[in-house]
Design a protein around this motif. Structure first.
Motif, short mmCIF file in Angstrom:
data_model
loop_
_atom_site.label_atom_id
_atom_site.label_comp_id
_atom_site.label_asym_id
_atom_site.label_seq_id
_atom_site.Cartn_x
_atom_site.Cartn_y
_atom_site.Cartn_z
N HIS A 105 -24.97 -8.26 -33.88
CA HIS A 105 -24.15 -8.90 -32.85
C HIS A 105 -23.17 -7.92 -32.23
O HIS A 105 -22.96 -7.89 -31.02
CB HIS A 105 -23.40 -10.10 -33.43
N ALA A 106 -22.57 -7.08 -33.08
CA ALA A 106 -21.62 -6.09 -32.58
C ALA A 106 -22.32 -5.11 -31.64
O ALA A 106 -21.80 -4.76 -30.58
CB ALA A 106 -20.97 -5.34 -33.74
N SER A 120 -15.88 -7.56 -32.84
CA SER A 120 -17.15 -7.83 -33.50
C SER A 120 -17.62 -6.61 -34.31
O SER A 120 -18.19 -6.77 -35.39
CB SER A 120 -18.22 -8.28 -32.52
N TRP A 160 -27.32 -15.78 -27.03
CA TRP A 160 -26.28 -14.73 -27.02
C TRP A 160 -26.06 -14.30 -25.59
O TRP A 160 -26.80 -13.46 -25.07
CB TRP A 160 -26.73 -13.52 -27.85
N ASN A 161 -25.10 -14.91 -24.97
CA ASN A 161 -24.72 -14.47 -23.63
C ASN A 161 -25.94 -14.34 -22.71
O ASN A 161 -26.12 -13.35 -22.01
CB ASN A 161 -23.98 -13.12 -23.75
N LYS A 179 -24.79 -0.91 -22.23
CA LYS A 179 -25.08 -1.48 -20.91
C LYS A 179 -24.73 -0.49 -19.81
O LYS A 179 -25.48 -0.26 -18.88
CB LYS A 179 -24.26 -2.76 -20.69
N PHE A 221 -25.04 -5.66 -29.97
CA PHE A 221 -25.45 -6.39 -28.76
C PHE A 221 -24.31 -6.41 -27.74
O PHE A 221 -24.53 -6.26 -26.55
CB PHE A 221 -25.84 -7.83 -29.13
N SER A 222 -23.10 -6.59 -28.23
CA SER A 222 -21.97 -6.69 -27.29
C SER A 222 -21.35 -5.34 -26.94
O SER A 222 -20.41 -5.29 -26.17
CB SER A 222 -20.87 -7.60 -27.87
N TYR A 223 -21.87 -4.27 -27.51
CA TYR A 223 -21.28 -2.95 -27.27
C TYR A 223 -21.42 -2.55 -25.81
O TYR A 223 -22.52 -2.40 -25.29
CB TYR A 223 -21.98 -1.92 -28.17
N ARG A 224 -20.30 -2.40 -25.14
CA ARG A 224 -20.30 -2.10 -23.71
C ARG A 224 -20.96 -0.76 -23.40
O ARG A 224 -21.66 -0.60 -22.41
CB ARG A 224 -18.86 -2.09 -23.16
#
Lengths: 227, 227
Positions: free
Chosen positions: B109-110, A106, B139-140, B118, B112-115
């Motif tokens: 989006h990228a 992504s 979104w998840n 978190k 948001f998903s960046y590990r």
DNA sequence: AGATGTGAAAGTTTTCACAGCC
DNA sequence: GGCTGTGAAAACTTTCACATCT
């Protein structure tokens, strides 16, 4: 001596002293402001205005520019169009660079669609991954290829710059491949310190570091210490 | 005096002198290396090894750490676990921060998903956009909301940090809204200099500037001048 | 021996302030 | 009066080198 810490490279290229990397970064900001001013049809601009818009001091603007030449006119300021072009030349924005993207996740996708690159002469000529579920997909005219296709592609087109949007664990390997194929610049999004030959330029974009530095200043500026 | 150039803020907080921003950035690198070393079950580490892994000098590592305290033992080095924890505390990684993402495009989006986020206590609690084709998407587990829902949300949860992945043209407006709602840190991906009150920390991630600085060094390091 | 912590030295970057030109 | 270009001064950052502790 593991990583050669090329400190005082001190190359007396042509007539001008070497610009510091902070100067180069600020040059990019000036460039952006100048584009706006040119769009707004302004003829001339003072170091004061340039500084105001870019968030620095006027003395700094003048010092930065003076590294590359005398672009201004005393009492008058700088000609917007001329200065913008000069900076474009200095930054290498008057030519095209071929860029390959490594990593079609992504983040890779976001970078691929980033308008800022196309507009400034950075031409995305290929996208690579190793995930078979991604390979073959058509991204707005560009097909995602397998990393193994890098070598054949390079025989047809020179690639100048690699954008690395791959997992940390493989970033060094991919960087090695890219360097072996003649790539001389790397924009690295992986949170690892890459080791590359001296003639290769790496710029890291480290999102965790950016967030941590925000976190640090929130604490410094003080508030209740929550769980 | 337009933008208040908070120069020598010079706050004598508790006992320690203020760390420079380069020191804080390097602290993040040390932290990352220490995490690796801890995972590899190493007990102690010397400034030399830490420096080697992070690409700086051992003297620098010692100087940086000495700003915050005497964490090492002469003749022995630093205890990996202890030092990692100390740095986590300094950087504010021992607590949670609530983060809101503004902009649900591909970059949003990228991010948001960046590990990386978190994992380090940055909790993405909301995503905002104004594009009706995006609002309502799940979104998840997190629903993309309209920017107007910011105010009601802030009444329930405090948001500490905003990530701005919106177009340049609206970045300042969105930043203003965020600041008005009590946000104190901004990670800004828009290519504009944001103007914010003194108590708000902004970190810019500017991809064009990074690419331009690569382009500059490719020219400096020299090659044929192509079209 | 092997390492840290730190003043002092060296190096780098930013700011000041003003001569010189419009 | 307005504004650049630039030496000199100030501020800041990095490196050196060594006293000090294990």
């Amino acid at each position: 001596m593991p990583t050669s810490r090329t400190k005082a490279d001190r190359r007396t290229t042509f007539h001008l002293e070497r610009a510091s990397s902070s100067t180069v970064i600020r040059l990019s900001s000036y460039y952006r402001v100048l584009c706006e001013l040119e769009a707004a049809r302004l003829q001339t601009v003072s170091s004061r205005l340039l500084a105001e818009r870019g968030g620095m001091t006027s003395a700094q603007v003048r010092k930065d520019l003076s590294v590359f030449g005398n672009f201004g006119r005393r009492g008058l300021g700088y000609n917007v169009v001329v200065l913008r072009r000069k900076i474009a030349e200095i930054l290498g924005l008057t030519r095209w660079w071929n860029v390959a993207l490594f990593g079609a996740g992504s983040l890779g996708h976001a970078l691929f669609s980033y308008r800022g690159f196309k507009d400034q002469g950075f031409h995305m000529v290929a996208v690579f991954d190793i995930d078979h579920s991604k390979i073959g997909k058509n991204w707005n005219g560009t097909v995602v290829r397998h990393l193994d296709d890098l070598a054949p592609l390079v025989r047809k087109k020179t690639i100048d710059i690699a954008i690395l949007a791959v997992p940390e664990t493989v970033a060094q390997d991919v960087a090695n491949m890219a360097v072996a194929r003649g790539i001389r610049g790397i924009l690295n999004f992986a949170a690892v310190k890459l080791t590359v030959p001296e003639h290769v330029t790496v710029r890291d974009v480290d999102l965790s570091i950016a967030m941590e530095s925000i976190s640090y200043s929130l604490i410094q500026l003080g508030d209740s210490t929550k769980p």
